[in-house]
Design a protein around this motif. Structure first.
Motif, PDB file in Angstrom:
ATOM      1  N   GLU A   1      55.472  42.211  39.432  1.00 28.26           N
ATOM      2  CA  GLU A   1      55.150  40.930  40.108  1.00 28.26           C
ATOM      3  C   GLU A   1      54.292  39.879  38.650  1.00 28.26           C
ATOM      4  O   GLU A   1      54.000  38.867  38.257  1.00 28.26           O
ATOM      5  CB  GLU A   1      53.366  41.508  40.708  1.00 28.26           C
ATOM      6  CG  GLU A   1      53.856  41.689  41.472  1.00 28.26           C
ATOM      7  CD  GLU A   1      52.786  42.130  42.345  1.00 28.26           C
ATOM      8  OE1 GLU A   1      51.482  42.129  42.155  1.00 28.26           O
ATOM      9  OE2 GLU A   1      52.506  42.604  43.537  1.00 28.26           O
ATOM     10  N   ASN A   2      54.186  40.998  37.665  1.00 31.18           N
ATOM     11  CA  ASN A   2      53.528  39.996  35.790  1.00 31.18           C
ATOM     12  C   ASN A   2      54.190  40.515  34.973  1.00 31.18           C
ATOM     13  O   ASN A   2      54.852  42.389  34.752  1.00 31.18           O
ATOM     14  CB  ASN A   2      52.205  40.717  35.767  1.00 31.18           C
ATOM     15  CG  ASN A   2      51.376  39.164  36.854  1.00 31.18           C
ATOM     16  OD1 ASN A   2      50.856  40.093  37.564  1.00 31.18           O
ATOM     17  ND2 ASN A   2      51.321  37.847  36.668  1.00 31.18           N
ATOM     18  N   VAL A   3      54.599  40.001  34.002  1.00 32.23           N
ATOM     19  CA  VAL A   3      54.764  40.527  32.511  1.00 32.23           C
ATOM     20  C   VAL A   3      53.882  40.418  31.415  1.00 32.23           C
ATOM     21  O   VAL A   3      53.849  39.022  31.171  1.00 32.23           O
ATOM     22  CB  VAL A   3      56.768  39.718  32.055  1.00 32.23           C
ATOM     23  CG1 VAL A   3      57.222  40.393  30.933  1.00 32.23           C
ATOM     24  CG2 VAL A   3      57.698  40.335  33.022  1.00 32.23           C
TER      25      VAL A   3
ATOM     26  N   LYS B   1      40.803  39.000  25.935  1.00 34.99           N
ATOM     27  CA  LYS B   1      40.219  38.026  25.543  1.00 34.99           C
ATOM     28  C   LYS B   1      38.435  37.978  25.985  1.00 34.99           C
ATOM     29  O   LYS B   1      37.872  37.806  25.467  1.00 34.99           O
ATOM     30  CB  LYS B   1      40.750  36.500  25.398  1.00 34.99           C
ATOM     31  CG  LYS B   1      39.458  36.284  23.823  1.00 34.99           C
ATOM     32  CD  LYS B   1      40.622  34.563  23.552  1.00 34.99           C
ATOM     33  CE  LYS B   1      39.295  33.514  23.016  1.00 34.99           C
ATOM     34  NZ  LYS B   1      39.951  32.499  22.189  1.00 34.99           N
ATOM     35  N   LYS B   2      39.270  37.588  27.630  1.00 37.71           N
ATOM     36  CA  LYS B   2      37.876  37.237  28.657  1.00 37.71           C
ATOM     37  C   LYS B   2      37.161  38.692  29.465  1.00 37.71           C
ATOM     38  O   LYS B   2      36.101  37.710  30.031  1.00 37.71           O
ATOM     39  CB  LYS B   2      38.126  36.078  29.471  1.00 37.71           C
ATOM     40  CG  LYS B   2      39.485  36.986  30.448  1.00 37.71           C
ATOM     41  CD  LYS B   2      39.310  35.924  31.137  1.00 37.71           C
ATOM     42  CE  LYS B   2      41.056  36.446  32.517  1.00 37.71           C
ATOM     43  NZ  LYS B   2      41.834  36.675  32.474  1.00 37.71           N
TER      44      LYS B   2
ATOM     45  N   ALA C   1      42.550  47.060  30.662  1.00 37.37           N
ATOM     46  CA  ALA C   1      42.170  48.151  31.932  1.00 37.37           C
ATOM     47  C   ALA C   1      41.759  47.405  33.155  1.00 37.37           C
ATOM     48  O   ALA C   1      41.577  46.849  33.860  1.00 37.37           O
ATOM     49  CB  ALA C   1      40.819  49.712  32.154  1.00 37.37           C
ATOM     50  N   ASN C   2      40.263  46.252  32.204  1.00 34.85           N
ATOM     51  CA  ASN C   2      39.729  44.430  33.271  1.00 34.85           C
ATOM     52  C   ASN C   2      40.391  44.712  33.661  1.00 34.85           C
ATOM     53  O   ASN C   2      40.816  43.658  34.722  1.00 34.85           O
ATOM     54  CB  ASN C   2      38.369  44.842  32.601  1.00 34.85           C
ATOM     55  CG  ASN C   2      37.146  45.093  32.866  1.00 34.85           C
ATOM     56  OD1 ASN C   2      37.074  46.271  33.827  1.00 34.85           O
ATOM     57  ND2 ASN C   2      36.631  46.076  32.030  1.00 34.85           N
ATOM     58  N   ALA C   3      41.575  43.576  32.884  1.00 42.02           N
ATOM     59  CA  ALA C   3      42.990  42.764  32.995  1.00 42.02           C
ATOM     60  C   ALA C   3      43.899  43.422  33.765  1.00 42.02           C
ATOM     61  O   ALA C   3      44.343  42.470  34.190  1.00 42.02           O
ATOM     62  CB  ALA C   3      43.312  43.040  31.210  1.00 42.02           C
ATOM     63  N   LEU C   4      44.088  44.619  33.911  1.00 45.68           N
ATOM     64  CA  LEU C   4      44.776  45.001  34.897  1.00 45.68           C
ATOM     65  C   LEU C   4      45.012  45.137  36.135  1.00 45.68           C
ATOM     66  O   LEU C   4      45.263  44.572  36.888  1.00 45.68           O
ATOM     67  CB  LEU C   4      45.771  46.575  35.073  1.00 45.68           C
ATOM     68  CG  LEU C   4      46.540  46.864  32.940  1.00 45.68           C
ATOM     69  CD1 LEU C   4      46.840  48.444  33.153  1.00 45.68           C
ATOM     70  CD2 LEU C   4      47.692  46.195  33.416  1.00 45.68           C
ATOM     71  N   ARG C   5      43.869  45.498  36.178  1.00 37.59           N
ATOM     72  CA  ARG C   5      42.121  45.606  37.436  1.00 37.59           C
ATOM     73  C   ARG C   5      42.973  43.916  37.659  1.00 37.59           C
ATOM     74  O   ARG C   5      42.620  43.974  39.555  1.00 37.59           O
ATOM     75  CB  ARG C   5      41.514  45.823  37.862  1.00 37.59           C
ATOM     76  CG  ARG C   5      41.702  47.221  37.586  1.00 37.59           C
ATOM     77  CD  ARG C   5      39.979  47.704  38.243  1.00 37.59           C
ATOM     78  NE  ARG C   5      40.106  49.199  37.768  1.00 37.59           N
ATOM     79  CZ  ARG C   5      39.001  49.941  38.087  1.00 37.59           C
ATOM     80  NH1 ARG C   5      37.695  49.548  37.409  1.00 37.59           N
ATOM     81  NH2 ARG C   5      38.548  51.119  38.360  1.00 37.59           N
ATOM     82  N   ASN C   6      42.034  43.086  37.132  1.00 33.64           N
ATOM     83  CA  ASN C   6      42.468  41.879  37.544  1.00 33.64           C
ATOM     84  C   ASN C   6      43.976  40.804  37.702  1.00 33.64           C
ATOM     85  O   ASN C   6      43.569  40.490  38.475  1.00 33.64           O
ATOM     86  CB  ASN C   6      41.089  40.360  36.000  1.00 33.64           C
ATOM     87  CG  ASN C   6      40.095  40.964  36.257  1.00 33.64           C
ATOM     88  OD1 ASN C   6      39.474  41.588  37.256  1.00 33.64           O
ATOM     89  ND2 ASN C   6      39.043  41.175  35.310  1.00 33.64           N
ATOM     90  N   LEU C   7      44.881  41.441  37.080  1.00 28.73           N
ATOM     91  CA  LEU C   7      45.762  41.031  38.284  1.00 28.73           C
ATOM     92  C   LEU C   7      46.361  41.700  39.552  1.00 28.73           C
ATOM     93  O   LEU C   7      47.377  41.911  40.071  1.00 28.73           O
ATOM     94  CB  LEU C   7      46.342  41.691  37.030  1.00 28.73           C
ATOM     95  CG  LEU C   7      46.809  40.990  35.553  1.00 28.73           C
ATOM     96  CD1 LEU C   7      48.055  41.126  34.548  1.00 28.73           C
ATOM     97  CD2 LEU C   7      47.263  39.569  35.975  1.00 28.73           C
TER      98      LEU C   7
END
Length: 169
Positions: free
Chosen positions: A107-109, A133-134, A15-21
């Motif tokens: 926008e992203n894959v 990972k981060k 979820a954090n990764a998606l938000r950061n995208l």
């Protein structure tokens, strides 16, 4: 095997990764994965941040995928490099690459590495394991109304064109 706590942590990280995208409440995310643990992780991560998810059967063609992405105006597609169906390897990433040539909203894959073959990465492509990972293991959930769109399920209609049915939270 995943414990409930491990699932919770993985959902929060993704979820954090998606938000950061840049995925926000109300955005659409298409999921084109086989039946792997990362599928419900992606679905739950989308709901955690208020994004509407669209699960597309991994046996569908690139045209069927294109139709669903364009109808939903998804910003992100989540897939794997490959999967196995009926004993044969499905090149999911190659199907996605073919589909997104005609999908301007993507926008992203995000690519989940499952096979052993080299993945041909394009400018919009990101590897799942590198993204999470981060990330922190907690993502504050988005507050949504009970009628907020949770997912779109595409059905086959009598016209042959898929019809999206919107389900609420």
């Amino acid at each position: 095997t995943l414990t409930y706590n491990q699932l919770y942590v993985e959902v929060n990280k993704f979820a954090n990764a998606l938000r950061n995208l840049g995925i926000r409440k109300g955005d659409r995310v298409t999921i084109y994965l086989q039946m792997v643990p990362d599928l419900p992780i992606a679905m739950l991560a989308c709901s955690r941040i208020g994004a509407t998810h669209i699960v597309v059967f991994s046996g569908f063609s690139s045209q069927a995928l294109t139709d669903r992405i364009n109808d939903s105006k998804s910003k992100v597609i989540i897939t794997a490099d490959q999967g196995i169906r009926r004993g044969k390897i499905l090149e999911l990433k190659k199907i996605v690459d073919s589909a997104i040539a005609s999908t301007p909203s993507i926008e992203n894959v995000i690519v989940l590495k499952r096979g052993i073959a080299e993945i041909e990465m394009n400018e919009k492509d990101l590897l799942w394991h590198v993204l999470v990972k981060k990330e922190k293991s907690y993502c504050k959930p988005e507050i949504v109304e009970s009628t907020h769109p949770l997912y779109i399920l595409y059905t086959s209609g009598t016209t042959g064109k898929p019809k999206g049915v919107l389900h609420s939270t």
